[in-house]
Structure formats: structure tokens, C-alpha cells
Design a protein around this motif. Structure first.
Motif, mmCIF file in Angstrom:
data_model
loop_
_atom_site.group_PDB
_atom_site.id
_atom_site.type_symbol
_atom_site.label_atom_id
_atom_site.label_comp_id
_atom_site.label_asym_id
_atom_site.label_seq_id
_atom_site.Cartn_x
_atom_site.Cartn_y
_atom_site.Cartn_z
ATOM 1 N N ASP A 271 6.921 -4.503 -7.013
ATOM 2 C CA ASP A 271 6.656 -5.649 -6.142
ATOM 3 C C ASP A 271 7.366 -5.480 -4.808
ATOM 4 O O ASP A 271 7.056 -6.156 -3.841
ATOM 5 N N SER A 272 8.351 -4.608 -4.802
ATOM 6 C CA SER A 272 9.142 -4.370 -3.596
ATOM 7 C C SER A 272 9.520 -2.890 -3.576
ATOM 8 O O SER A 272 9.163 -2.142 -4.481
ATOM 9 N N ALA A 273 10.256 -2.496 -2.576
ATOM 10 C CA ALA A 273 10.680 -1.100 -2.456
ATOM 11 C C ALA A 273 11.418 -0.685 -3.727
ATOM 12 O O ALA A 273 12.298 -1.408 -4.200
ATOM 13 N N GLN B 272 0.824 -1.210 0.000
ATOM 14 C CA GLN B 272 0.000 0.000 0.000
ATOM 15 C C GLN B 272 0.857 1.259 0.000
ATOM 16 O O GLN B 272 0.374 2.335 -0.320
ATOM 17 N N ASN B 273 2.122 1.144 0.375
ATOM 18 C CA ASN B 273 3.012 2.296 0.427
ATOM 19 C C ASN B 273 3.850 2.460 -0.831
ATOM 20 O O ASN B 273 4.667 3.371 -0.910
ATOM 21 N N LEU B 274 3.688 1.561 -1.814
ATOM 22 C CA LEU B 274 4.475 1.648 -3.032
ATOM 23 C C LEU B 274 3.937 2.770 -3.925
ATOM 24 O O LEU B 274 2.738 3.049 -3.929
ATOM 25 N N PRO B 275 4.810 3.419 -4.702
ATOM 26 C CA PRO B 275 4.368 4.526 -5.557
ATOM 27 C C PRO B 275 3.344 4.084 -6.606
ATOM 28 O O PRO B 275 3.430 2.983 -7.151
ATOM 29 N N THR C 262 -6.212 5.957 -10.888
ATOM 30 C CA THR C 262 -5.033 5.480 -10.171
ATOM 31 C C THR C 262 -4.514 4.259 -10.903
ATOM 32 O O THR C 262 -5.275 3.344 -11.219
ATOM 33 N N GLU C 263 -3.227 4.248 -11.192
ATOM 34 C CA GLU C 263 -2.601 3.080 -11.828
ATOM 35 C C GLU C 263 -1.520 2.557 -10.888
ATOM 36 O O GLU C 263 -0.665 3.309 -10.436
ATOM 37 N N SER C 264 -1.588 1.261 -10.601
ATOM 38 C CA SER C 264 -0.663 0.638 -9.646
ATOM 39 C C SER C 264 -0.106 -0.652 -10.237
ATOM 40 O O SER C 264 -0.539 -1.108 -11.285
#
Length: 163
Positions: free
Chosen positions: A110-112, A4-7, A104-106
Motif C-alpha cells: 500500500d506504500s513504499a 504504479q511504481n510498487l513491486p 502479473t500479481e499486484s
């Protein structure tokens, strides 16, 4: 890192048309083709796999429609670049005659991001998608509010246009 915190890419625009008109513009390819892609294999409906074409560039993409809630929400998956991303569109009535349309596009990470071997490539893709969504929203606004074809999609990259 919590996903949820990924850009993510976000864009939004107030469109001075009722929510049902803005929603219809995104599900009906006869309207959408006036301001975004040039051709679709069908209407946006849950569970459908569609082919969207941008004839001005000679490219297309396969789009999987995940969820549709009339006048509220559309989600889909597609593959910009080498990634499969999720696009979520929200339609919020702002008044009886206007709609706040949010995209919103996500799924870019997959990781930091700092740990990703393709950091630069993904950042460039996200910047491109962000710019693209803003062009779509501006073009959509001009078409729905004023029936103006600003040609923003084709004109933002004239070197890539098919001649």
C-alpha cells in the motif's frame, strides 16, 4: 509513492498452442486441474466466486473473478497469505500456433516497501508467488504441448504434501 511504481510479481511463458487453447486451459477446471489446482467449484466467468483446491496440500482459496475477455484477459482477486492480491493474466497470440501467456500479481504493498512493517514477510510472499507462477506456467506448457504431467506443483514442496 505512486502505486504504479510498487513491486509486483511477473511471469510469462511462450506456449506453443493457439491462444484459444491456452485461454480455455485457464477457464476450464477440467483442463486446469491437470497442471495447477486439483479441483474448482466451476468455470472461470466474470462475477463468479470460486473455490480452488490443492488437494495434494489439503488447502483451498476463495477466488473472485473480476473480468474475463475471451482469448485476451482474465483478472481475479485471491488471498495468498494474509493479503488480498490481484492477478492479471494476458494471452497474446505470438503466431497462429503459439501464445505468450503473461501473469502479473499486484497488491502486496500500500506504500513504499521500505516503510512497511511487514517488509520481510511480504518479500517472502512475493518470492513464493513468483516461484509458484513460474511452476504453473512450466507445468501448463508441458501439459498443453506434450500432455506430460511433470507434477511440479506437488513436487516443489513434498514436505507439505498430504500423505
Amino acid at each position: 509513492m505512486n502505486k504504479q511504481n510498487l513491486p509486483v510479481v511477473k511471469a510469462e511463458m511462450l506456449i506453443r498452442k493457439p491462444v484459444h487453447e491456452v485461454f480455455e486451459a485457464m477457464i476450464n477446471p477440467e483442463i486446469t486441474s491437470k497442471f495447477w489446482f486439483t479441483k474448482s467449484s466451476g468455470r472461470v466467468e466474470p462475477g463468479k466466486t470460486l473455490e480452488w483446491e490443492w488437494g495434494q496440500f489439503g488447502v483451498s482459496d476463495t477466488v473472485d473473478i473480476l473480468e474475463v475477455r475471451t482469448n485476451e484477459y482474465i483478472s481475479l482477486e485471491w488471498k495468498p497469505g494474509d493479503l488480498k492480491t490481484k492477478v492479471e493474466m494476458e494471452f497474446e497470440p505470438h503466431s497462429e500456433t503459439s501464445t505468450l501467456f503473461k501473469v502479473t500479481e499486484s497488491g502486496f504493498w500500500d506504500s513504499a516497501p521500505a516503510e512497511d512493517e511487514k517488509l520481510e514477510e511480504k518479500i517472502n510472499l512475493m518470492l513464493g508467488q513468483n516461484g509458484g507462477w513460474n511452476l504453473v506456467l512450466c507445468n501448463m506448457k508441458a501439459w498443453l504441448e506434450h500432455k506430460l504431467d511433470l507434477n511440479l506443483i506437488a513436487d516443489h514442496n513434498p514436505k507439505a504434501a498430504v500423505k
